[in-house]
Design an enzyme around this catalytic site. Sequence first.
Site, PDB file in Angstrom:
ATOM      1  N   GLY A 207     -65.100   0.789  12.944  1.00  0.00           N
ATOM      2  CA  GLY A 207     -63.752   0.459  12.463  1.00  0.00           C
ATOM      3  C   GLY A 207     -63.445   1.170  11.168  1.00  0.00           C
ATOM      4  N   ASN A 208     -62.348   0.793  10.536  1.00  0.00           N
ATOM      5  CA  ASN A 208     -62.002   1.365   9.240  1.00  0.00           C
ATOM      6  C   ASN A 208     -61.445   0.269   8.345  1.00  0.00           C
ATOM      7  OD1 ASN A 208     -58.979   1.322   9.511  1.00  0.00           O
ATOM      8  ND2 ASN A 208     -59.509   2.536  11.302  1.00  0.00           N
ATOM      9  N   ARG A 209     -61.180   0.602   7.099  1.00  0.00           N
ATOM     10  CA  ARG A 209     -60.848  -0.432   6.114  1.00  0.00           C
ATOM     11  C   ARG A 209     -59.350  -0.714   6.010  1.00  0.00           C
ATOM     12  NH1 ARG A 209     -62.756   1.641   1.033  1.00  0.00           N
ATOM     13  NH2 ARG A 209     -62.009  -0.324   0.207  1.00  0.00           N
ATOM     14  N   SER A 210     -58.554  -0.242   6.955  1.00  0.00           N
ATOM     15  CA  SER A 210     -57.118  -0.533   6.879  1.00  0.00           C
ATOM     16  C   SER A 210     -56.886  -2.032   7.051  1.00  0.00           C
ATOM     17  CB  SER A 210     -56.381   0.234   7.982  1.00  0.00           C
ATOM     18  OG  SER A 210     -55.038  -0.192   7.999  1.00  0.00           O
TER      19      SER A 210
END
Length: 400
Positions: A207-210
């Site tokens: 995933g990513n930190r958005s």
Amino acid sequence: MTSALNIVVGVTGGIAAYKAVGVVRLLVRAGHRVQVIATEHALNFVGAPTWEAISRQPLATDLYTDVSEVRHVALGQRADLVIIAPATANTLAKLAAGIADDLLGNTVLATRAPVLVAPAMHTEMWQNPATVANVATLRERGIHIVGPESGQLTGTDSGPGRMSEPEDIVDAGLGLVPDAAGDLRGRRILITAGGTREPLDPVRYLGNRSSGKQGIALATAAHLRGADVELITASIDETLPNHVPSHGVQTAAELQRAVHTSLPAADIVIMAAAVADYRPVQVSETKIKKEERGDTLTLELEKNPDILAGLVPLARPEQIIVGFAAETSRDREHLLELGRAKLARKGCDFLCLNAVGWNDGFGADRNTVIILDATGTIVGEASGSKREVADAILTAITAG
Ligand code: C5P
């Protein structure tokens, strides 16, 4: 921007009444007419002179003043919106039971306007089954609840029960009354928000930190300006605006399907979501076990489709397609160079360029954005809360 509304702010007897002063101030500053109704207990926390000065209106407190104006129904009938902040456990119980033994209770029963309630109380009271049942009853009847948040309460304890911040209460309240005369009325805007997650096995993902905060702020701002908004969320933990229709997806492939389905009905598409560029070639049906894999684990990844670039050839000429570019460069000229190169690759109508780092952009409450048009010309810049940035983006992409 928003036309002036008649707003009743009901204040009840909790320490958070001091924060409600901020709610009234923000509403008055935005040009709305605010009538404060304070319960008798509320006046133990913040007195009448404060309410009258901030709202620029005489305070309303009891049922037996100005009876000739039939105020116990008139205030509710006239209101475009009723906000109760703070709402104590006692107030929630009275509202759930339809009790009208004071001016605020009468006003809520007499109004057809949307009602927003901002509870504030100690955690034990918020979690008490009586309060839980009262809140469920109010929700069922279409009364909107904002918060409470978790945090420091009166005294030394902390937990859920802290009243939402004034800005959030105002946004949630005004979001219930979209501006019929707003500059985006009639525009249909599709917004993606959050970050996609690509599963590795049933319990893990890439995933990513958005956080989705900028996309949510865009949805709220567009809705308030009268647009017809649809929000597609990818793995968002934030509270979603309850006034905007939304549906959730997980992977880039799911996001692509959802965007393609909604594209034909949209006038503007804003791709604020952070889409994973790669996904695992294989998704394990069972949990990947370290005992079976040894000391190193190699993941094979394949490229996800570029949803934004794929939309551009599908879009009708009058549709506006807006992309985002989060770059880790600190240098403005370098940032612009990266943005212009991305614009050329994607072919979208506008690109919102922002610098991100370990502590900036993703997850933060503020943002700094440069907006480029299709030729790479700067058509807007904003630095501030994500709501302020959202308004600047909407203005830039709809100007002309
Ligand atoms: O290429 P990059 O990820 O930097 O581009 C960001 C923009 O492209 C965002 O608007 C994002 O929503 C979109 N994007 C996409 N599909 C991808 C990757 C990014 O639509 N696979």
